[in-house]
Design an enzyme around this catalytic site. Structure first.
Site, short mmCIF file in Angstrom:
data_model
loop_
_atom_site.label_atom_id
_atom_site.label_comp_id
_atom_site.label_asym_id
_atom_site.label_seq_id
_atom_site.Cartn_x
_atom_site.Cartn_y
_atom_site.Cartn_z
N PRO A 11 -15.81 -11.41 35.31
CG PRO A 11 -15.39 -10.28 37.33
CD PRO A 11 -15.81 -10.06 35.98
CG ASN A 12 -15.46 -15.15 39.88
OD1 ASN A 12 -14.42 -16.03 39.71
ND2 ASN A 12 -15.66 -14.07 40.54
NE ARG A 19 -16.94 -23.70 42.47
CZ ARG A 19 -16.13 -22.66 42.59
NH1 ARG A 19 -16.25 -21.81 43.43
NH2 ARG A 19 -15.33 -22.59 41.82
CE1 TYR A 24 -24.68 -15.39 39.74
CE2 TYR A 24 -23.44 -16.91 41.38
CZ TYR A 24 -24.01 -15.57 40.75
OH TYR A 24 -23.57 -14.68 41.75
CG ASN A 75 -23.27 -10.95 33.67
OD1 ASN A 75 -22.75 -10.35 34.61
ND2 ASN A 75 -23.83 -12.03 33.69
CB ALA A 78 -18.11 -8.87 41.36
CD GLU A 99 -26.21 -3.54 34.45
OE1 GLU A 99 -26.24 -2.30 34.52
OE2 GLU A 99 -25.97 -3.85 35.77
CG HIS A 101 -26.69 -8.63 36.25
ND1 HIS A 101 -25.36 -8.42 36.48
CD2 HIS A 101 -26.92 -7.03 35.97
CE1 HIS A 101 -24.90 -7.41 36.49
NE2 HIS A 101 -26.02 -6.50 36.17
NE ARG A 108 -27.26 -12.95 44.51
CZ ARG A 108 -26.21 -13.52 43.79
NH1 ARG A 108 -25.83 -13.15 42.56
NH2 ARG A 108 -25.32 -14.01 44.49
O1 CA2 Z 1 -26.39 -12.42 38.18
C1 CA2 Z 1 -25.07 -12.17 37.50
O2 CA2 Z 1 -25.20 -12.26 36.57
C2 CA2 Z 1 -23.94 -11.47 38.39
O3 CA2 Z 1 -23.47 -10.86 37.24
C3 CA2 Z 1 -23.22 -12.66 38.54
C4 CA2 Z 1 -21.89 -12.05 39.30
C5 CA2 Z 1 -22.30 -11.44 40.52
O4 CA2 Z 1 -21.16 -10.87 41.10
C6 CA2 Z 1 -23.06 -9.94 40.36
O5 CA2 Z 1 -23.68 -9.52 41.28
C7 CA2 Z 1 -24.38 -10.72 39.47
C8 CA2 Z 1 -21.01 -13.35 39.71
C9 CA2 Z 1 -20.72 -14.43 38.87
C10 CA2 Z 1 -20.15 -15.63 39.56
O6 CA2 Z 1 -20.47 -16.85 38.82
C11 CA2 Z 1 -20.32 -17.92 39.48
C12 CA2 Z 1 -20.20 -18.73 38.59
C13 CA2 Z 1 -20.28 -20.21 39.36
C14 CA2 Z 1 -20.12 -20.57 40.59
C15 CA2 Z 1 -20.03 -19.28 41.27
C16 CA2 Z 1 -20.05 -18.06 40.89
#
Ligand code: CA2
Length: 145
Positions: A11-12, A19, A24, A75, A78, A99, A101, A108
């Site tokens: 997700p996301n 953003r 990221y 990946n 969340a 896995e 990230h 964090r």
């Molecule tokens: O660090 C990572 O790859 C995560 O898997 C990214 C997840 C986060 O919930 C994990 O704890 C760590 C979140 C991805 C959100 O991606 C975004 C992309 C653009 C703008 C905001 C968030």
């Protein structure tokens, strides 16, 4: 024979590059997959990339990987910190899963320190931004031989 690898994103991650670049990076998911594909081809592997914001679709993609993939770079976003269902799916497919990230989840918020999936994965890579995917793929290919 070339190894076929699933690159699965949760997700996301479709919003990457739009953003929170300080966390990221500025690359989009398409940029990351394109770079990873070049690396894979140079190392005798072929990739299929899937992204979904839906937990069930990620589980379906893992189940389907049994039919064609030698391993998975995953990946889970969340869902890493919430999903027993994804853990069970990884355990059930009996394929090596790495896995992966972008961020160092351990540096964090506390709620990102626990992963439901780490214990059923071949390995974990975190904190190298987009390079985490290459390191994960390299480790997976070394394991597959
Ligand atoms: O660090 C990572 O790859 C995560 O898997 C990214 C997840 C986060 O919930 C994990 O704890 C760590 C979140 C991805 C959100 O991606 C975004 C992309 C653009 C703008 C905001 C968030």
């Amino acid at each position: 024979m070339a190894h076929s690898i699933l690159v699965l994103n949760g997700p996301n991650l479709n919003l990457l590059g739009t953003r929170e670049p300080e966390v990221y990076g500025t690359d989009t998911l398409d940029d990351i997959v394109a770079e990873l594909t070049t690396f894979a081809e140079a190392n005798g592997a072929e990739l299929r990339a899937v992204q979904s914001n839906n937990e069930g679709e990620l589980i379906d993609a893992l189940h389907d990987a049994r039919n064609w993939a030698a391993g998975v770079v995953f990946n889970p976003g969340a869902f890493t910190h919430t999903s027993i269902a994804l853990r069970d799916a990884i355990a059930s497919i009996e394929l090596p899963v790495v896995e992966t990230h972008l961020s160092n989840v351990h540096a964090r918020e506390e709620f990102r320190h626990h992963s439901y999936v780490s214990g059923v994965c071949l390995g974990v890579v975190a904190g190298f931004g987009k390079h985490s995917y290459r390191v994960a793929l390299e480790g997976l290919l070394s394991h597959l031989g």
